[in-house]
Each structure stands twice: as structure tokens, then as C-alpha cells.
Scaffold this active site. Structure first.
Site, PDB file in Angstrom:
ATOM      1  N   GLU A   1       0.796  -1.024  -0.068  1.00  0.00           N
ATOM      2  CA  GLU A   1       0.076  -0.263   0.120  1.00  0.00           C
ATOM      3  C   GLU A   1       0.896   1.282   0.160  1.00  0.00           C
ATOM      4  OE1 GLU A   1      -0.584  -2.861   1.620  1.00  0.00           O
ATOM      5  OE2 GLU A   1      -2.603  -3.283   1.203  1.00  0.00           O
TER       6      GLU A   1
ATOM      7  N   HIS B   1     -11.908  -5.174   9.320  1.00  0.00           N
ATOM      8  CA  HIS B   1     -12.207  -5.237   7.819  1.00  0.00           C
ATOM      9  C   HIS B   1     -13.639  -4.154   8.096  1.00  0.00           C
ATOM     10  CE1 HIS B   1      -9.537  -8.168   7.060  1.00  0.00           C
ATOM     11  NE2 HIS B   1      -9.451  -7.591   5.698  1.00  0.00           N
TER      12      HIS B   1
END
Lengths: 329, 327
Positions: free
Chosen positions: B62, B131
């Protein structure tokens, strides 16, 4: 090595003297910066490049004006080698609006878009992914320029280094990674921070051709950088060059230097790239005593001019404080 | 004009597709956006249509690819970087805050970063604590960023196009809970005003301020309340940074009551900032204390019933507003 450079006609006598001039300018600029720091004209963090001059000068001479350059918080040398105005750098360190970043950045954040100089990045390894992105843009736009990214060996322990190396190799972007291995990540020695201390091997692991060079030897660095640039342009691939060097001064002005032996510093000072190259030019009859004197005088004048510009520079009005947060402000 | 029914997913995809057709500097880069077709199937088929140079799969790194997006933006491209979900954005926080949001300022105005970062976010699919995050307020606190929340299908279709016109970095929050939801979208839906909050429903009795997953829930609650004789004005913040105070204050001056609804945690949430703005500039308009319905301060649990209890539901909104009105 020296012979090969001559054969390639890379350098004329004038060019050689210019490289010496640049190294000496960096040295004097940094000495003056330290002086101005103790006078409290410069504040914040100040990281000096003294001892490492051959790396910035040797690598930068291999680049063209269109190439993008990104550096670290120890970047005065790279900015000067890139021919940025010493006055705009000194004024930046004073925090004056005549500075290259309008005084908003200081010593660690020198930027000058006209010289394609993209910082002055002070989060270790944070600029490596950016460098890959800039090189990716050049590739997408079919430009011929390359991106040169300087960082220290401390950065090679960061995740962003590894992510950037993988991306650069995966995308085959025209990027030149220059690791300035000065053996200390702030105050912690290479041997305490890296299991694999041959940093160049980390490039090979990602499929990037890599090599190491004596970073105290301007001729060797220049040759290695010329070869690397040629490799990148010929093969359309990234390259990783490790320059083994040493900083003669502490990490920053706050550093009491308790982690290294004075003897070690003295040993490295014997490898000082400036007298070494100067003597080399004298031996080759490329440089006279008179030319040295003129050079030193010119440098002194340039440094004094830089300090004057910074001293006479102006403070940005406080009313402008929130400028430059969004474009068009 | 005939409205077209489409899913939130399809609206997002059409927005991306239009952006790619409009400007050859635009490219999409993210994990699984190409060969897989997008983790949420948003970019399905785009690799085949636009090729691998413009729909770039990236490794799981990322920080690396968000940073590459910053660099590409600096060097003249218009990257759309997809961070699969906001949950992974912490790994790229250095690039977003230290670079994207800061370079313009550090360089004294020389270097702007026209980068759009899209992130799936929100709660509602039983994905458990790691999540299901709602971190819009964190990003909304950073000067230099423009933070947008895609709370409707109209915005799913058009907000990316607006974001790409910005010379500065934009964070675009998309809500995975809504992906399969069908709604009517105007066939000519395009760029939207990303400087203003949007009044989604007019009302005179109370102002309900929300964003993201809260928009449809609030509209549902407002319908129910309307049948009980209470007219709720629903404002979709849309732009979480910089906040559009004007629209909020104008509504409060009309209704004299306000409730903020959001999925994000209560402490330091958007509600806290919205309240401050209202108190600073509209205090004397208020007839009742401000109220907020926020996410419970707990990592989001897995079981459906606990997950639902973690964030405000339409019935909670109905109950709270009835109390605020004094019924």
C-alpha cells in the site's frame, strides 16, 4: 578508471575543475551553515553533508537537467550539485520567503521545480515510492528522462525501500537508486541494523542490477554513475548504486556522537574526497596553485553572497500562514 | 428525462470508465483491479477495454503504490489509486499525510499533487473488527486533503469526475455495503459540486446531518417520521473536508434542532466537528441540545446482531428524533 573517462571524453579540464569547485562549494556551504546554526540564524534540524561530497557531485554530473532528483533531509549537497542557488538555499534555512521553498520547509525541505529538484524529504525512505511513480510517469509519457533518488543505508531497512524496489523492477521504470551508505543510521551502526550489510545485494534480490562504489572517490563515483545512467537508458530498467561513504560531522547539530570512535572518524578523514581529487588534478596538470586560489576566493564570495541574501531576506507576513495548503491560495 | 436503474457498483464503474475515456493522463492502479476485476468487481472488464497500462494491478504494498501515485501525479499524470479498503490505508498513511497532503506546503506552493485515492469502507457485511472501519474523521482532520464521502448512487456516478478536476489530493470514500443496492440514476449524471453539502430532503422540524452509509438510513427514517407528521431535513455532508458550514447553518437557522448520524466512533467523529461549527456560529438558533448517533466505541464484532447494534439503525434515528421533538 580515470583513463576510461578520458577516453570517453566525458570531462574536459574545465569540467573537472567545475566538479572540484562544486565539492568545495558544498564543503564551505556546510561549514558556514554550521556557523550560522551556532549563531541561531538557522534552527530546527540541520544535517551536514561534509565528507560525502563526492557522491552528490559524482552522481549529479551524470544527470541531465530534465532528470528528476529526489533526496533526503541531508540534501544541501544534492541541491548545490544540481546548481540551485546557494542564496536560495541559505535563505530557506533562515526561514525567509526568498528561500527555495519560500521558507516553509527549512533545511530538510529544499525544493526547486525549475531544477527538477523534488526535495528535501525527511521521512526516511518515504520518497522512494514517489521516485518510482515519477519514473513511471516518464515511462507512460514516453519521456527520455530518468529519476534519480538518493537515500541513506538506514532507508534500506524500511518497508518502503523494499516496496519501491519491487515496483521499480516490476514496472521496469527508468530510476537510478543511489544509496549513500555512511555506515550510521543516525547513531546506530550498519552492523547493528542490517543482517546483510552489502546493501547492493538487496537490489539483486528484486532483479535490479546493482553495484557498489567507493563513495570517497569522485572519479569512481562519476564513472559508476555514468555507467548506471547509460545502463538505464539503454535497457529501460532501473539501477541500484551503493556509494560507500562517511559523514565527518555528527548526524545533526544535536548529536553528541557517543556511538563512534574519534579514531574511526580520523581514519575516514584521510580519505577526504576533496584533497584527493584536488591533488589528482594537480598531478595531471589540470589545476594550478593560482586556479585553486581563485576557486577558493570565488567560493568564499558566493557563500558570503548567500548569507547576505538570507540576512537581507524578508519574513512572510503571519497573515499568509495558511497559504499553500490547497492550490490557488 | 428517463431515470436509469443501476447498482452503486455499476455507478462507480461508469464513473471510472468515463474518467478513463475523458483524459489519457488518467489511469487506475490498485490491488486486484485488473485481472481479478476489482475486489468488489467495480473495475470488471476495464482491463480488457483499456489495457494494462491504464488498469494496473499492483502488488500488496500500500505504501509503495500510493507513493507511486503521488510521484506520478507530481510528474503530470492523473492517477486514480484504489486502496482496496480503508482498513489497509494505515499502511499507506505516511504517503497520504507526509507526502500527498504536505508537498504543496513544504515546497512553498511549487508542487501540487492531483491524486485521487479511492477506498472501500464501512460496516455491514459481517467482516469483523479489522475489515469494518469507519475512519473518515481521521482523514478529514488533515489539512491539504480533500475528503469526499460517496453516500448516494448519484455521487457514485459523478464524484470521481469532480475529484479528478482537483489540483490537490482527494480521498474518496466508497461504501461496500451499498454495492449491490439498486437506485435510479439520471442518464446524464456526471460531475457533482464537491464544495457543498447537499440537502437530500427538505424539512422544517429538524436538521439531520449525515454522510456515507448514513444517507439512505436517514432518508428511510425521515420517510417514517413524515408519516408521523415530522418533517426532517436530511443533509448529506458529502465533503468532509473542507466542511461546508454555510449549508449546515442555514438549515439549523430554519429548524432550530440538529442531529448528526454517522457510523464512525463517537469520540472525535465528524459529529464533534459539526457540533463545534454549529455552536460557534449558530448557537442562538438552537432550541434544543444537539444530539448525535454514532458508532459504538468498540471494535466491530462479527455476529450480525452485534454488528447491527454497533452503528445507528433507522429505528434508532426515528426514536431519537421523536424524543428531540418532544413526542
Amino acid at each position: 578508471m580515470e583513463k576510461r573517462i578520458k577516453e570517453r571524453k566525458v570531462l574536459t579540464g574545465e569540467q573537472e575543475r567545475h566538479l572540484l569547485y562544486q565539492m568545495k562549494l558544498i564543503r564551505r556551504f556546510e561549514e558556514k551553515s554550521a556557523e550560522q546554526y551556532t549563531k541561531e540564524k538557522i534552527r530546527g534540524f540541520l544535517h551536514l553533508y561534509i565528507g560525502e561530497e563526492a557522491v552528490a557531485v559524482g552522481v549529479t554530473q551524470a544527470l541531465s537537467a530534465e532528470d528528476y532528483v529526489l533526496s533526503t533531509y541531508r540534501e544541501h549537497g544534492h541541491a548545490l550539485a544540481r546548481n540551485m542557488d546557494p542564496g536560495s538555499i541559505m535563505a530557506e534555512m533562515y526561514g525567509k520567503q526568498e528561500g527555495c521553498s519560500k521558507g516553509r520547509g527549512g533545511s530538510m525541505h529544499l525544493f526547486d521545480a525549475t531544477f527538477n529538484f523534488y526535495g528535501g524529504n525527511a521521512i526516511v525512505a518515504g520518497h522512494l515510492p514517489m521516485a518510482v511513480g515519477m519514473a513511471l510517469a516518464s515511462k507512460k509519457q514516453q519521456k527520455k528522462n530518468i529519476t534519480c533518488c538518493f537515500f541513506g543505508e538506514g532507508a534500506a531497512a524500511e518497508g518502503e525501500f523494499h516496496e519501491a524496489m519491487n515496483l521499480a523492477a516490476l514496472w521496469q521504470v527508468p530510476a537510478l537508486f543511489i544509496c549513500e551508505n555512511n555506515l550510521y543510521a543516525m547513531g546506530t551502526a550498519l552492523k547493528y541494523t542490517h543482517a546483510m550489510q552489502y546493501i547492493e545485494k538487496k537490489g539483486v534480490g528484486y532483479g535490479i542490477d546493482s553495484s557498489a562504489v567507493d563513495g570517497m572517490d569522485l572519479i569512481a563515483v562519476s564513472k559508476a554513475a555514468n555507467d548506471a545512467v547509460k545502463y538505464i537508458k539503454t535497457n529501460n530498467k532501473p539501477y541500484f548504486l551503493v556509494c560507500n561513504t562517511y559523514r565527518f560531522r555528527p548526524h545533526s547539530m544535536f548529536d553528541a556522537e557517543l556511538y563512534r570512535d574519534k579514531k574511526e572518524v580520523e581514519e575516514w578523514k584521510k580519505k577526504d574526497p576533496i584533497p584527493r581529487y584536488q591533488q589528482d588534478l594537480i598531478n595531471k596538470k589540470r589545476l594550478s596553485k593560482k586556479q585553486i586560489d581563485e576557486m577558493d576566493k570565488h567560493i568564499e564570495a558566493e557563500i558570503n553572497k548567500a548569507v547576505t541574501l538570507a540576512e537581507e531576506g524578508t519574513w512572510e507576513p503571519v497573515e499568509d500562514l495558511t497559504k499553500f495548503v490547497y492550490s490557488g491560495q | 428525462m428517463k431515470m436509469e436503474k443501476m447498482t452503486y457498483r455499476e455507478a462507480l464503474k461508469q464513473g471510472i470508465r468515463e474518467a478513463l475515456l475523458n483524459d489519457e493522463r488518467v489511469f487506475l492502479m490498485g490491488e486486484d483491479v485488473g485481472h481479478y476485476g476489482g475486489a468488489f468487481a467495480v473495475s470488471k472488464g476495464l482491463l480488457q477495454e483499456f489495457g494494462a497500462d491504464r488498469i494496473m494491478d499492483v502488488p500488496l504494498s500500500e505504501s509503495g503504490f500510493v507513493g507511486a501515485g503521488v510521484g506520478a501525479a507530481l510528474a503530470g499524470m492523473k492517477p486514480i489509486v484504489e486502496v482496496m479498503t480503508v482498513n489497509f490505508s494505515l499502511l499507506a498513511m505516511d504517503q497520504i499525510i507526509n507526502n500527498a497532503a504536505t508537498l504543496l506546503h513544504m515546497s512553498g506552493g511549487q508542487l501540487n499533487v492531483p491524486l485521487v485515492i479511492r477506498m472501500g469502507c464501512g460496516i455491514g457485511r459481517q467482516l469483523a473488527a479489522q475489515h469494518s472501519h469507519s475512519w473518515e474523521p481521521y482523514f478529514a482532520s488533515v489539512p491539504g486533503l480533500i475528503v469526499l464521502s460517496v453516500g448516494t448512487h448519484e455521487d457514485a456516478r459523478g464524484m470521481l469526475l469532480s475529484a479528478l478536476k482537483s489540483p490537490d489530493p482527494v480521498i474518496l470514500f466508497e461504501y461496500t455495503f451499498m454495492l449491490n443496492m439498486d437506485k435510479e440514476v439520471a442518464p446524464d449524471a456526471g460531475a457533482v459540486d464537491i464544495t457543498k453539502a447537499k440537502v437530500r430532503r427538505d424539512g422544517k422540524d429538524i436538521t439531520l446531518i449525515t454522510y456515507g452509509n448514513g444517507v439512505y438510513k436517514s432518508l428511510e427514517a425521515a420517510e417514517e417520521l413524515s408519516s408521523q407528521g415530522i418533517e426532517v431535513e436530511v443533509i448529506d455532508l458529502r465533503v468532509l473536508r473542507p466542511l461546508d458550514e454555510e449549508t449546515l447553518l442555514a438549515s439549523v437557522a430554519k429548524t432550530h434542532r440538529a442531529l448528526v448520524v454517522e457510523d464512525a466512533w463517537r469520540s472525535g467523529g465528524m459529529a464533534a466537528e459539526v457540533f463545534s461549527r454549529i455552536i460557534e456560529k449558530g448557537f442562538f438558533e438552537l432550541d434544543a441540545p444537539l444530539q448525535r448517533l454514532c458508532g459504538q466505541e468498540v471494535p466491530i464484532p462479527y455476529p450480525r446482531h452485534l454488528e447491527e447494534a454497533s452503528v445507528p439503525q433507522p429505528q434508532d434515528i426515528v426514536d431519537t428524533i421523536r424524543k428531540m421533538i418532544g413526542l
